[in-house]
Design a protein around this motif. Structure first.
Motif, PDB file in Angstrom:
ATOM      1  N   TYR A  49      11.354   6.837   5.465  1.00  0.00           N
ATOM      2  CA  TYR A  49      10.653   7.299   6.663  1.00  0.00           C
ATOM      3  C   TYR A  49       9.187   6.901   6.616  1.00  0.00           C
ATOM      4  O   TYR A  49       8.688   6.404   5.614  1.00  0.00           O
ATOM      5  CB  TYR A  49      10.804   8.818   6.826  1.00  0.00           C
ATOM      6  N   VAL A  60       5.289   8.392   8.485  1.00  0.00           N
ATOM      7  CA  VAL A  60       4.549   9.309   9.358  1.00  0.00           C
ATOM      8  C   VAL A  60       3.280   8.576   9.789  1.00  0.00           C
ATOM      9  O   VAL A  60       2.478   8.178   8.941  1.00  0.00           O
ATOM     10  CB  VAL A  60       4.207  10.625   8.634  1.00  0.00           C
ATOM     11  N   HIS A  84       1.304   0.789   8.201  1.00  0.00           N
ATOM     12  CA  HIS A  84       2.479   1.668   8.112  1.00  0.00           C
ATOM     13  C   HIS A  84       3.772   0.843   8.160  1.00  0.00           C
ATOM     14  O   HIS A  84       4.727   1.136   7.432  1.00  0.00           O
ATOM     15  CB  HIS A  84       2.465   2.709   9.236  1.00  0.00           C
ATOM     16  N   ARG A 128       4.301  -0.770   4.809  1.00  0.00           N
ATOM     17  CA  ARG A 128       4.827   0.184   3.815  1.00  0.00           C
ATOM     18  C   ARG A 128       6.295   0.504   4.107  1.00  0.00           C
ATOM     19  O   ARG A 128       7.096   0.661   3.183  1.00  0.00           O
ATOM     20  CB  ARG A 128       3.988   1.467   3.800  1.00  0.00           C
ATOM     21  N   LYS A 131       8.954   5.631   0.252  1.00  0.00           N
ATOM     22  CA  LYS A 131       8.843   6.832   1.092  1.00  0.00           C
ATOM     23  C   LYS A 131      10.253   7.255   1.503  1.00  0.00           C
ATOM     24  O   LYS A 131      10.711   6.995   2.626  1.00  0.00           O
ATOM     25  CB  LYS A 131       7.918   6.559   2.296  1.00  0.00           C
ATOM     26  N   GLY A 159      -0.366  14.513  -4.817  1.00  0.00           N
ATOM     27  CA  GLY A 159       0.042  15.851  -4.393  1.00  0.00           C
ATOM     28  C   GLY A 159       1.511  15.815  -3.966  1.00  0.00           C
ATOM     29  O   GLY A 159       2.103  14.742  -3.853  1.00  0.00           O
ATOM     30  N   ALA A 209       2.641  16.331  -1.109  1.00  0.00           N
ATOM     31  CA  ALA A 209       2.726  15.640   0.188  1.00  0.00           C
ATOM     32  C   ALA A 209       1.393  15.000   0.550  1.00  0.00           C
ATOM     33  O   ALA A 209       1.023  14.918   1.726  1.00  0.00           O
ATOM     34  CB  ALA A 209       3.178  16.616   1.273  1.00  0.00           C
ATOM     35  N   SER A 210       0.644  14.555  -0.464  1.00  0.00           N
ATOM     36  CA  SER A 210      -0.678  13.961  -0.200  1.00  0.00           C
ATOM     37  C   SER A 210      -1.113  13.148  -1.420  1.00  0.00           C
ATOM     38  O   SER A 210      -0.507  13.256  -2.474  1.00  0.00           O
ATOM     39  CB  SER A 210      -1.710  15.074   0.048  1.00  0.00           C
ATOM     40  N   LEU A 214       2.986   7.589  -3.949  1.00  0.00           N
ATOM     41  CA  LEU A 214       3.116   6.911  -2.667  1.00  0.00           C
ATOM     42  C   LEU A 214       1.807   6.181  -2.362  1.00  0.00           C
ATOM     43  O   LEU A 214       0.729   6.785  -2.476  1.00  0.00           O
ATOM     44  CB  LEU A 214       3.400   7.931  -1.562  1.00  0.00           C
ATOM     45  N   GLY A 234      -0.684   5.676  -0.274  1.00  0.00           N
ATOM     46  CA  GLY A 234      -1.093   6.334   0.971  1.00  0.00           C
ATOM     47  C   GLY A 234      -1.923   5.417   1.861  1.00  0.00           C
ATOM     48  O   GLY A 234      -2.773   4.665   1.381  1.00  0.00           O
ATOM     49  N   THR A 276      -3.944   6.688   4.163  1.00  0.00           N
ATOM     50  CA  THR A 276      -5.250   7.362   4.205  1.00  0.00           C
ATOM     51  C   THR A 276      -6.026   7.082   2.912  1.00  0.00           C
ATOM     52  O   THR A 276      -7.245   6.880   2.935  1.00  0.00           O
ATOM     53  CB  THR A 276      -5.054   8.884   4.382  1.00  0.00           C
ATOM     54  N   TYR A 277      -5.317   7.055   1.795  1.00  0.00           N
ATOM     55  CA  TYR A 277      -5.898   6.687   0.487  1.00  0.00           C
ATOM     56  C   TYR A 277      -6.591   5.328   0.598  1.00  0.00           C
ATOM     57  O   TYR A 277      -7.734   5.156   0.173  1.00  0.00           O
ATOM     58  CB  TYR A 277      -4.746   6.677  -0.525  1.00  0.00           C
ATOM     59  N   THR A 306      -5.714  13.724   0.654  1.00  0.00           N
ATOM     60  CA  THR A 306      -5.656  12.887   1.859  1.00  0.00           C
ATOM     61  C   THR A 306      -4.202  12.727   2.309  1.00  0.00           C
ATOM     62  O   THR A 306      -3.301  12.615   1.485  1.00  0.00           O
ATOM     63  CB  THR A 306      -6.239  11.470   1.625  1.00  0.00           C
ATOM     64  N   SER A 324      -1.909  11.419   6.240  1.00  0.00           N
ATOM     65  CA  SER A 324      -1.985  11.028   7.648  1.00  0.00           C
ATOM     66  C   SER A 324      -2.122  12.230   8.568  1.00  0.00           C
ATOM     67  O   SER A 324      -2.726  12.121   9.629  1.00  0.00           O
ATOM     68  CB  SER A 324      -0.721  10.256   8.033  1.00  0.00           C
TER      69      SER A 324
END
Ligand code: PDD
Length: 286
Positions: free
Chosen positions: A30, A32, A46, A49, A144, A177, A179-180, A200, A202, A204-205, A238, A240
């Protein structure tokens, strides 16, 4: 309004057969994707990825990037609100239950959108609490995958402790995290664990690291030890949907002086202005 296997329809009418391998095995991936002012943020990244995740589970991408882009645009248009987040989900399709890949199954493709709410100002002003836990996930956290049971259990541990996130530690080092992604600030330097199979990658990372490089913020991408996490001046998470948030308590102890720090304030400001610029049609960080 959602997208399911070629149709746009209200979510209440969407149906997936019980033999879908997503339901039976969690066999799918998936994405996000945040949407600001009705424009997907960092769409190319995205989709790249997504391709990495599909390659990781050996599932052929059912759509080209321009097809994805069209479908996502239509889902955005069919939903209210300028800021949304898209959830895009692909499974290996419907087949008689057998672990091995089915022959000739058609992937299930599902896209939905939900309102994207910026983190409340009060939370940004106080910061959030986190706990630590041992990272007991598999060794392909770069995929993911929709099979999120370890992440679900790990994040529930945080919720049960009255915290927002669980910071994961593996063999004395921080991974991310539940989920982060997590950043540490130590001696004024922004520390980020390197992208590998344990976390993952990220989106945002990446933005945070690009902004740090552009602004010449001292930054090191290297393994971050549990000791550095526990003695950090600042911790940042961080994602999305949460953008950048300060973690000001870890395992019930204050992080640094227990208040959001100057690195958070700077990166948060830079992130907001980058978002504005990108949405006006200038996607690159100079
Ligand atoms: N999760 N690590 C994990 C395990 C995540 O689940 C997420 C995001 C991230 C941050 O990645 P990005 O910056 O690309 O959102 C890191 C999403 C938001 C979710 O599952 O809802």
């Amino acid at each position: 309004m959602i997208y399911l296997n070629g149709d746009f329809l209200p979510i209440e009418e969407a149906r997936v057969p019980v033999l879908d391998r997503g339901f039976i095995f969690g066999d799918g991936v998936y994405e996000v994707i945040p949407v600001y002012s009705r424009k997907p943020f960092r769409l190319a990244e995205h989709l790249l990825r997504l391709q990495h995740s599909l390659d990781g589970i050996r599932l052929q991408n059912p759509h080209s990037d321009s097809e994805w882009s069209d479908m996502l645009e239509q889902v955005i248009a069919g939903n209210e609100g300028d800021d949304q987040y898209l959830y895009l989900h692909i499974t290996r399709g419907v087949a008689r239950r057998d672990h091995a890949f089915p022959k000739g199954a058609v992937p299930t493709v599902f896209i939905m959108s939900n309102p994207l709410l910026a983190p409340p100002r009060e939370l940004l002003a106080t910061g959030v609490a986190a706990i630590t836990a041992s990272d007991n996930r598999w060794l392909r956290c770069d995929i993911k995958a929709i099979s999120l049971l370890p992440n679900v259990l790990l994040r529930q541990m945080a919720v049960d402790a009255g915290a927002m996130e669980t910071v994961l530690l593996r063999e004395g080092f921080m991974t991310e995290g539940a989920a982060s992604n997590i950043f540490v600030v130590k001696n004024g330097i922004l520390l980020a664990p390197p992208k590998n199979h344990l976390m993952l990658p990220g989106i945002t990372y990446d933005v945070v690291l690009e902004l740090a490089a552009a602004e010449k913020i001292p930054c090191e991408v290297r393994e971050v030890s549990e000791y550095e996490v526990r003695t950090a001046q600042e911790l940042l998470l961080t994602s999305s949907t949460k953008e950048i948030m300060p973690i000001t308590r870890l395992d019930d102890k204050p992080v640094g002086d227990g208040k959001p720090g100057t690195m958070f304030a700077l990166l948060h400001r830079l992130y907001q202005s980058y978002k504005q610029t990108t949405m006006r049609g200038a996607p690159s960080i100079s």
